[in-house]
Motif scaffolding. Structure first.
Motif, PDB file in Angstrom:
ATOM      1  N   ALA A   1      50.613  46.794  37.639  1.00  0.00           N
ATOM      2  CA  ALA A   1      50.077  46.034  38.772  1.00  0.00           C
ATOM      3  C   ALA A   1      49.267  46.935  39.697  1.00  0.00           C
ATOM      4  O   ALA A   1      49.164  46.669  40.891  1.00  0.00           O
ATOM      5  CB  ALA A   1      51.219  45.372  39.544  1.00  0.00           C
TER       6      ALA A   1
ATOM      7  N   LEU B   1      48.947  38.866  30.996  1.00  0.00           N
ATOM      8  CA  LEU B   1      47.537  38.627  31.279  1.00  0.00           C
ATOM      9  C   LEU B   1      46.655  39.263  30.208  1.00  0.00           C
ATOM     10  O   LEU B   1      46.969  40.320  29.664  1.00  0.00           O
ATOM     11  CB  LEU B   1      47.174  39.183  32.660  1.00  0.00           C
TER      12      LEU B   1
ATOM     13  N   THR C   1      49.368  31.471  39.003  1.00  0.00           N
ATOM     14  CA  THR C   1      50.626  32.059  39.462  1.00  0.00           C
ATOM     15  C   THR C   1      51.806  31.199  39.028  1.00  0.00           C
ATOM     16  O   THR C   1      52.814  31.707  38.523  1.00  0.00           O
ATOM     17  CB  THR C   1      50.627  32.220  40.992  1.00  0.00           C
TER      18      THR C   1
ATOM     19  N   TYR D   1      41.933  37.473  38.491  1.00  0.00           N
ATOM     20  CA  TYR D   1      43.217  37.078  39.062  1.00  0.00           C
ATOM     21  C   TYR D   1      44.122  38.296  39.275  1.00  0.00           C
ATOM     22  O   TYR D   1      44.745  38.448  40.325  1.00  0.00           O
ATOM     23  CB  TYR D   1      43.904  36.077  38.137  1.00  0.00           C
ATOM     24  N   ALA D   2      44.210  39.170  38.272  1.00  0.00           N
ATOM     25  CA  ALA D   2      45.086  40.336  38.357  1.00  0.00           C
ATOM     26  C   ALA D   2      44.639  41.279  39.464  1.00  0.00           C
ATOM     27  O   ALA D   2      45.477  41.818  40.208  1.00  0.00           O
ATOM     28  CB  ALA D   2      45.114  41.066  37.022  1.00  0.00           C
TER      29      ALA D   2
ATOM     30  N   PHE E   1      52.613  41.092  34.347  1.00  0.00           N
ATOM     31  CA  PHE E   1      51.200  41.433  34.226  1.00  0.00           C
ATOM     32  C   PHE E   1      50.804  41.659  32.770  1.00  0.00           C
ATOM     33  O   PHE E   1      49.632  41.542  32.425  1.00  0.00           O
ATOM     34  CB  PHE E   1      50.870  42.658  35.080  1.00  0.00           C
TER      35      PHE E   1
ATOM     36  N   THR F   1      45.493  39.568  42.862  1.00  0.00           N
ATOM     37  CA  THR F   1      46.928  39.496  43.114  1.00  0.00           C
ATOM     38  C   THR F   1      47.523  40.876  43.388  1.00  0.00           C
ATOM     39  O   THR F   1      48.311  41.053  44.315  1.00  0.00           O
ATOM     40  CB  THR F   1      47.657  38.849  41.925  1.00  0.00           C
ATOM     41  N   SER F   2      47.149  41.854  42.581  1.00  0.00           N
ATOM     42  CA  SER F   2      47.709  43.191  42.759  1.00  0.00           C
ATOM     43  C   SER F   2      47.255  43.797  44.083  1.00  0.00           C
ATOM     44  O   SER F   2      48.054  44.422  44.803  1.00  0.00           O
ATOM     45  CB  SER F   2      47.305  44.102  41.595  1.00  0.00           C
TER      46      SER F   2
ATOM     47  N   LYS G   1      43.597  41.280  29.223  1.00  0.00           N
ATOM     48  CA  LYS G   1      42.699  42.277  29.819  1.00  0.00           C
ATOM     49  C   LYS G   1      41.242  42.059  29.445  1.00  0.00           C
ATOM     50  O   LYS G   1      40.357  42.728  29.978  1.00  0.00           O
ATOM     51  CB  LYS G   1      43.135  43.691  29.429  1.00  0.00           C
TER      52      LYS G   1
ATOM     53  N   ASP H   1      41.489  36.126  33.960  1.00  0.00           N
ATOM     54  CA  ASP H   1      42.747  36.858  34.099  1.00  0.00           C
ATOM     55  C   ASP H   1      42.535  38.187  34.819  1.00  0.00           C
ATOM     56  O   ASP H   1      43.363  38.600  35.636  1.00  0.00           O
ATOM     57  CB  ASP H   1      43.369  37.121  32.726  1.00  0.00           C
TER      58      ASP H   1
ATOM     59  N   TRP I   1      43.074  47.450  37.919  1.00  0.00           N
ATOM     60  CA  TRP I   1      42.520  46.103  37.740  1.00  0.00           C
ATOM     61  C   TRP I   1      41.145  45.972  38.380  1.00  0.00           C
ATOM     62  O   TRP I   1      40.292  45.221  37.888  1.00  0.00           O
ATOM     63  CB  TRP I   1      43.488  45.062  38.285  1.00  0.00           C
TER      64      TRP I   1
END
Length: 208
Positions: free
Chosen positions: A111, A21, A158, A31-32, A18, A35-36, A23, A28, A116
């Motif tokens: 994560a 990525l 990913t 996406y974060a 992570f 995904t998290s 911030k 990003d 996020w």
């Protein structure tokens, strides 16, 4: 699972994935968050992405307006109503956005879905009728456009992260599988993992 390496263990030193990525990147950050949250709540990839095209519709894909807050044991919890799931269809499901424990030094877990989520709201400012995972594109062909997070875009990101970490590539369903494996490895009771993943029967959950 490889995706668990993306998110890191709750009980061990988290992966640096992570940290790769940006911030400050709208994509990003979107996406974060997706995904998290997907990994921690054992979501199917279709519950936080839409088909490419994009074939996004508020009847099947979550909007920012599907969020609400409630108090659980005195703690304010963000709830997301999924308008459609594979098993419940249009009845949907309510899924929380829960924080991961902080690191020993007091920093947020890299994560952490709540971290996020807040970053996503600050950077992408999703509106009530927009996708929960909307972001502003800075690519030449779509510069300035508000885009939904598609399954293809999520998969490509990913794959690139896993390649950079020398990890094998995954299918979208690995979010759900890897999340369940991670919880079990961290000592979460089987019945609770089944409840978090919204498996209706023990026989269907046993496959995992």
């Amino acid at each position: 699972s490889p995706l668990s390496a993306l998110a890191g263990s709750r009980s061990e030193q988290p992966s640096d994935t992570f940290a790769l990525l940006d911030k400050n990147s709208p994509f990003d950050v979107s996406y974060a968050f997706a995904t998290s949250w997907g990994h921690s709540q054992l979501l199917r990839s279709g519950e936080f992405t839409c088909e490419s095209g994009p074939k996004w519709t508020p009847a099947r894909n979550v909007t920012f307006g599907d969020l609400s807050t409630l108090s659980v044991n005195g703690v304010e919890t963000i709830m997301v109503h999924l308008p459609w799931t594979k098993t419940t269809k249009s009845a949907g499901a309510d899924v929380p956005i829960r924080a991961l424990p902080k690191l020993p030094n007091g920093d947020p877990h890299p994560a952490c879905p709540v971290f996020w989520f807040r970053r996503h709201v600050a950077i992408n400012n999703p509106q009530k009728l927009e996708s929960l995972f909307v972001y502003t594109s800075f690519k030449p062909r779509s510069f300035g456009k508000r885009l939904e997070l598609t399954k293809d875009a999520w998969s490509e990101k990913t794959d690139s992260l896993l390649d950079r970490c020398d990890l094998p590539r995954l299918s979208g369903h690995s979010v759900r599988i890897g999340g369940a494996a991670q919880l079990l490895m961290n000592g979460v009771p089987i019945k609770l993992v089944q409840k978090i993943g919204r498996w209706a029967s023990e026989s269907s959950f046993a496959v995992y």
